[in-house]
Design an enzyme around this catalytic site. Structure first.
Site, PDB file in Angstrom:
ATOM      1  N   LYS A 114      38.626  35.589  44.746  1.00 28.82           N
ATOM      2  CA  LYS A 114      37.829  36.243  43.698  1.00 28.82           C
ATOM      3  C   LYS A 114      37.322  35.155  42.761  1.00 28.82           C
ATOM      4  O   LYS A 114      38.056  34.187  42.490  1.00 28.82           O
ATOM      5  CB  LYS A 114      38.689  37.249  42.920  1.00 28.82           C
ATOM      6  N   GLU A 183      35.398  44.441  34.569  1.00 28.99           N
ATOM      7  CA  GLU A 183      36.430  44.365  33.526  1.00 28.99           C
ATOM      8  C   GLU A 183      35.814  44.540  32.145  1.00 28.99           C
ATOM      9  O   GLU A 183      34.776  43.932  31.823  1.00 28.99           O
ATOM     10  CB  GLU A 183      37.157  43.008  33.605  1.00 28.99           C
TER      11      GLU A 183
HETATM   12  O1  KIV Z   1      43.718  37.512  36.696  1.00 30.41           O
HETATM   13  C1  KIV Z   1      43.733  38.756  36.678  1.00 30.41           C
HETATM   14  O2  KIV Z   1      44.786  39.358  36.505  1.00 30.41           O
HETATM   15  C2  KIV Z   1      42.471  39.454  36.879  1.00 30.41           C
HETATM   16  C3  KIV Z   1      42.347  40.921  36.748  1.00 30.41           C
HETATM   17  C4  KIV Z   1      41.174  41.537  37.368  1.00 30.41           C
HETATM   18  C5  KIV Z   1      43.395  41.793  36.452  1.00 30.41           C
HETATM   19  O3  KIV Z   1      41.504  38.817  37.146  1.00 30.41           O
END
Ligand code: KIV
Length: 284
Positions: A114, A183
Site C-alpha cells: 500500500k 481515510e
Molecule cells: O498504517 C495504518 O495503520 C494505515 C491504516 C489505513 C489504518 O495505513
C-alpha cells in the site's frame, strides 16, 4: 477453513460482502486477526505510533516495516497480507520505490503493498505494478503528509478538495490499484468515490458507504491507553485487562501464592531425599 484471500478475490468483492481489514504487526496479532476472519491484514506504518512509541508514522523505515511484515506472514494467514510502504521509500525515485516494494514481497512475504497519495504517485504505482506487485491506494487523510496538511485533519470537506480526491481515486483506479483506502474524509465524499470507481474502497473514518472497513488492531482491542479518534469503536479493553492480569500475577509473587506445587517441577522422591537429606544419591 475458507480459501486463501488473494488480490483477485478482494477485487471481486466490489459492491459485495463488505471487506474486513485490520492492522497487525507480529505473528500473534496476525493469528488473532486471521482466526477472527479478517480478509486483509495490513502491516501498517502505524507500527511507528502503535508499537514503537513514535509520534508520527514518518519515523519508521523499510527495515522495520519489512521485519514486521515477515513476522505477520510467518503466521501464514488466510487473509491477504499487505505491507505498508513507509515515508521516503517511494518518494525519491521510481526505481527505489520498485526495489523497496520488492523487499516487502521477497523478504517480508507480503502479497501486495500500500502507498499513500493520488495523482502524483501514478508513475510509482505503475512501475510497482509492472514489477508484478499488486498495489493498494490510500487517499484522504494520509498520515505521511501530516506536516504538509498542518496536522491530522479531515480532508475533502470543501467541494474543490472533494473533487480533487475524486480525481485521485479515478487516477489510481486507471493505474490499476486493486483497492483504495479512504481515510478521514466526509461520508458523502466516500460514498461518491465508492460509487465512481470499480475497485473496492476501504474506509477508516470515512463513514458507512464504502466496500469495507479497516481499523488499527490496538484501537479495536483497546490495547493502549492513548486517546481514541472519533471513528474508532473499541470492542475490548485489553490494556486494562492486561494491567489487571499482571497486577494479579505480581500480587501472587509478593504473597508467595505463585507458583503452586502443580506449577513446579519435581525430582524423583529418592533423588530429592538424597539431596535434601544430605545423602549421596550415587552411592550404592
Ligand atoms: O498504517 C495504518 O495503520 C494505515 C491504516 C489505513 C489504518 O495505513
Amino acid at each position: 477453513m475458507a480459501d486463501k484471500v488473494t488480490v483477485p478475490v478482494v477485487r471481486a468483492r466490489k459492491g459485495g460482502a463488505r471487506l474486513k481489514m485490520v492492522t497487525a504487526y507480529d505473528t500473534p496479532s496476525a493469528r488473532i486477526a486471521d482466526r477472527a476472519g479478517a480478509d486483509i491484514i495490513l502491516v501498517g506504518d502505524s507500527l511507528a505510533n502503535v508499537v514503537l512509541g513514535f509520534e508520527t508514522t514518518l519515523r519508521v523505515g523499510v527495515e522495520e516495516m519489512v521485519h514486521h511484515t515477515a513476522a505477520v506472514s510467518r503466521a501464514r494467514p488466510r487473509a491477504l497480507v499487505v505491507g505498508d510502504m513507509p515515508f521516503l521509500s517511494y518518494h525519491v525515485s521510481v526505481e527505489e520505490a520498485v526495489r523497496h516494494a520488492g523487499r516487502f514481497v521477497r523478504e517480508g512475504g507480503a502479497e501486495a503493498v500500500k502507498l499513500e497519495g493520488g495523482r502524483k504517485r501514478i508513475p510509482v504505482v505503475e512501475a510497482v505494478l509492472a514489477a508484478e506487485i499488486p498495489v493498494m491506494g490510500h487517499i484522504g487523510l494520509t498520515p505521511q503528509s501530516v506536516h504538509a496538511m498542518g496536522g491530522y485533519r479531515v480532508q475533502g470537506k470543501q467541494v474543490d478538495a472533494a473533487r480533487a480526491l475524486l480525481a485521485d481515486a479515478h487516477a489510481l483506479e486507471e493505474a490499476g490499484v486493486f483497492a483504495i483506502v479512504l481515510e478521514g474524509v466526509p461520508a458523502e465524499l466516500a460514498a461518491a468515490i465508492t460509487a465512481a470507481v470499480a475497485v473496492p474502497t476501504i474506509g477508516i473514518g470515512a463513514g458507512k458507504a464504502v466496500d469495507g472497513q479497516v481499523l488499527v488492531f490496538h484501537d479495536v482491542l483497546g490495547f493502549h491507553d492513548q486517546r481514541l479518534a472519533k471513528f474508532v469503536r473499541p470492542y475490548a479493553h485489553l490494556f486494562d485487562d492486561a494491567v489487571a492480569a499482571l497486577s494479579a500475577f505480581f500480587a501472587d509473587v509478593e504473597s508467595g501464592a505463585f507458583p503452586s506445587a502443580e506449577e513446579s517441577y519435581t525430582m524423583p522422591p529418592e533423588e530429592a531425599q538424597a539431596l535434601l537429606g544430605g545423602g549421596d544419591a550415587s552411592a550404592g
